[in-house]
Motif scaffolding. Structure first.
Motif, PDB file in Angstrom:
ATOM      1  N   GLU A  83      -8.315  -1.376  14.167  1.00 50.59           N
ATOM      2  CA  GLU A  83      -7.715  -2.400  13.320  1.00 50.59           C
ATOM      3  C   GLU A  83      -7.408  -1.891  11.908  1.00 50.59           C
ATOM      4  O   GLU A  83      -6.703  -2.549  11.145  1.00 50.59           O
ATOM      5  CB  GLU A  83      -8.617  -3.638  13.236  1.00 50.59           C
ATOM      6  N   GLU A  84      -7.954  -0.739  11.544  1.00 48.35           N
ATOM      7  CA  GLU A  84      -7.703  -0.171  10.218  1.00 48.35           C
ATOM      8  C   GLU A  84      -6.822   1.074  10.285  1.00 48.35           C
ATOM      9  O   GLU A  84      -6.549   1.690   9.250  1.00 48.35           O
ATOM     10  CB  GLU A  84      -9.026   0.199   9.542  1.00 48.35           C
ATOM     11  N   SER A  85      -6.349   1.437  11.454  1.00 47.27           N
ATOM     12  CA  SER A  85      -5.597   2.688  11.605  1.00 47.27           C
ATOM     13  C   SER A  85      -4.281   2.672  10.819  1.00 47.27           C
ATOM     14  O   SER A  85      -3.758   3.734  10.462  1.00 47.27           O
ATOM     15  CB  SER A  85      -5.325   2.964  13.083  1.00 47.27           C
ATOM     16  N   TRP A  86      -3.744   1.497  10.540  1.00 49.59           N
ATOM     17  CA  TRP A  86      -2.498   1.432   9.774  1.00 49.59           C
ATOM     18  C   TRP A  86      -2.660   2.060   8.396  1.00 49.59           C
ATOM     19  O   TRP A  86      -1.680   2.552   7.809  1.00 49.59           O
ATOM     20  CB  TRP A  86      -2.030  -0.023   9.633  1.00 49.59           C
ATOM     21  N   ARG A  87      -3.890   2.064   7.874  1.00 44.59           N
ATOM     22  CA  ARG A  87      -4.122   2.611   6.539  1.00 44.59           C
ATOM     23  C   ARG A  87      -3.882   4.118   6.482  1.00 44.59           C
ATOM     24  O   ARG A  87      -3.670   4.667   5.404  1.00 44.59           O
ATOM     25  CB  ARG A  87      -5.544   2.290   6.079  1.00 44.59           C
ATOM     26  N   THR A  88      -3.909   4.792   7.606  1.00 42.61           N
ATOM     27  CA  THR A  88      -3.629   6.231   7.612  1.00 42.61           C
ATOM     28  C   THR A  88      -2.174   6.511   7.261  1.00 42.61           C
ATOM     29  O   THR A  88      -1.839   7.631   6.860  1.00 42.61           O
ATOM     30  CB  THR A  88      -3.956   6.856   8.977  1.00 42.61           C
ATOM     31  N   TRP A  89      -1.308   5.501   7.397  1.00 45.55           N
ATOM     32  CA  TRP A  89       0.102   5.675   7.070  1.00 45.55           C
ATOM     33  C   TRP A  89       0.427   5.288   5.635  1.00 45.55           C
ATOM     34  O   TRP A  89       1.593   5.310   5.225  1.00 45.55           O
ATOM     35  CB  TRP A  89       0.969   4.879   8.045  1.00 45.55           C
ATOM     36  N   VAL A  90      -0.581   4.931   4.867  1.00 49.07           N
ATOM     37  CA  VAL A  90      -0.344   4.603   3.459  1.00 49.07           C
ATOM     38  C   VAL A  90      -0.146   5.891   2.662  1.00 49.07           C
ATOM     39  O   VAL A  90      -0.980   6.791   2.708  1.00 49.07           O
ATOM     40  CB  VAL A  90      -1.518   3.785   2.879  1.00 49.07           C
ATOM     41  N   ASP A  91       0.953   5.965   1.963  1.00 45.04           N
ATOM     42  CA  ASP A  91       1.219   7.078   1.046  1.00 45.04           C
ATOM     43  C   ASP A  91       0.958   6.558  -0.363  1.00 45.04           C
ATOM     44  O   ASP A  91       1.666   5.665  -0.851  1.00 45.04           O
ATOM     45  CB  ASP A  91       2.665   7.547   1.196  1.00 45.04           C
ATOM     46  N   GLU A  92      -0.031   7.112  -1.027  1.00 46.07           N
ATOM     47  CA  GLU A  92      -0.429   6.590  -2.335  1.00 46.07           C
ATOM     48  C   GLU A  92       0.702   6.709  -3.359  1.00 46.07           C
ATOM     49  O   GLU A  92       0.829   5.873  -4.262  1.00 46.07           O
ATOM     50  CB  GLU A  92      -1.674   7.310  -2.839  1.00 46.07           C
ATOM     51  N   THR A  93       1.533   7.731  -3.221  1.00 45.76           N
ATOM     52  CA  THR A  93       2.640   7.894  -4.153  1.00 45.76           C
ATOM     53  C   THR A  93       3.710   6.831  -3.928  1.00 45.76           C
ATOM     54  O   THR A  93       4.253   6.270  -4.886  1.00 45.76           O
ATOM     55  CB  THR A  93       3.254   9.298  -4.022  1.00 45.76           C
ATOM     56  N   VAL A  94       4.010   6.550  -2.678  1.00 47.52           N
ATOM     57  CA  VAL A  94       4.974   5.480  -2.379  1.00 47.52           C
ATOM     58  C   VAL A  94       4.470   4.149  -2.927  1.00 47.52           C
ATOM     59  O   VAL A  94       5.223   3.381  -3.538  1.00 47.52           O
ATOM     60  CB  VAL A  94       5.230   5.390  -0.863  1.00 47.52           C
ATOM     61  N   VAL A  95       3.195   3.872  -2.726  1.00 47.31           N
ATOM     62  CA  VAL A  95       2.621   2.625  -3.246  1.00 47.31           C
ATOM     63  C   VAL A  95       2.691   2.599  -4.770  1.00 47.31           C
ATOM     64  O   VAL A  95       3.038   1.576  -5.380  1.00 47.31           O
ATOM     65  CB  VAL A  95       1.171   2.454  -2.760  1.00 47.31           C
TER      66      VAL A  95
END
Length: 201
Positions: A83-95
């Motif tokens: 349920e938390e695997s989507w967080r692996t696709w977070v790019d901190e620079t994009v955010v």
């Protein structure tokens, strides 16, 4: 939407809405999501301006959300859980760049124009009117997502040189580094306004 960047855009959108929730109500959530997604799409297209950049992203991954959560004081998550695997696709620079776009309409207009110098092309992120000309209703739907003080921990990342301006003006060298082509960056910048004031509150 920039091709092959959908997972990064979706993850950045979800992270922003999780960290800075919309006002109560389904309509407010929908409006806040539209704003976050537009910002994430523009930021992702500038962060990964070429096919090669996207191929490298798919090879090494975007890095995940751990550092963002430590900066904002959010709970840490086990990204190995389904349920938390989507967080692996977070790019901190994009955010980080998306946060800048959400709090500065002039910067958003600069970023939108700069898309023409990427392989994605002008208009590839849709028409980000909610970024460049946000309405009072947009602010009402996403008061936390639009507040520069609340987003300040993430909008000046050391790893995110893409604050597309410095001291209120477009920073040509930094934008060129993002897009990998200095001459194109300067040409795009010449079409844009300079000295844009930060969004006022």
């Amino acid at each position: 939407m920039p091709g092959d960047l959908s997972p990064v855009i979706a993850a950045a959108t979800r992270w922003l809405l999780t960290a800075f929730p919309a006002a109560a109500g389904a309509m407010n959530y929908a409006l806040a999501e539209a704003q976050a997604r537009q910002a994430a799409a523009v930021a992702a297209a500038l962060r990964y301006p070429t096919t090669l950049d996207i191929e490298l992203l798919n090879l090494v991954g975007p890095g995940g959300s751990d550092r963002l959560e430590s900066l904002t004081g959010a709970d840490q998550h086990n990204m190995e859980e389904a349920e938390e695997s989507w967080r692996t696709w977070v790019d901190e620079t994009v955010v980080s760049w998306a946060a800048n776009l959400l709090t500065d309409p002039c910067l958003a207009a600069t970023a939108e124009a700069a898309l023409s110098a990427t392989e994605h092309g002008a208009g590839s992120a849709g028409g980000p009117r909610r970024l460049t000309i946000p309405s009072p209703r947009d602010h009402q739907a996403a008061p936390l997502l639009r507040h520069p003080d609340l987003l300040s921990p993430i909008n000046g990342f050391p790893r995110a040189p893409g604050r597309l301006r410095t001291g209120g003006q477009l920073d040509h060298d930094r934008l060129a580094a993002v897009r990998g082509n200095h001459s194109t960056a300067v040409a795009a910048a010449a079409r844009l306004r300079s000295g844009c004031p930060a969004a006022s509150w």
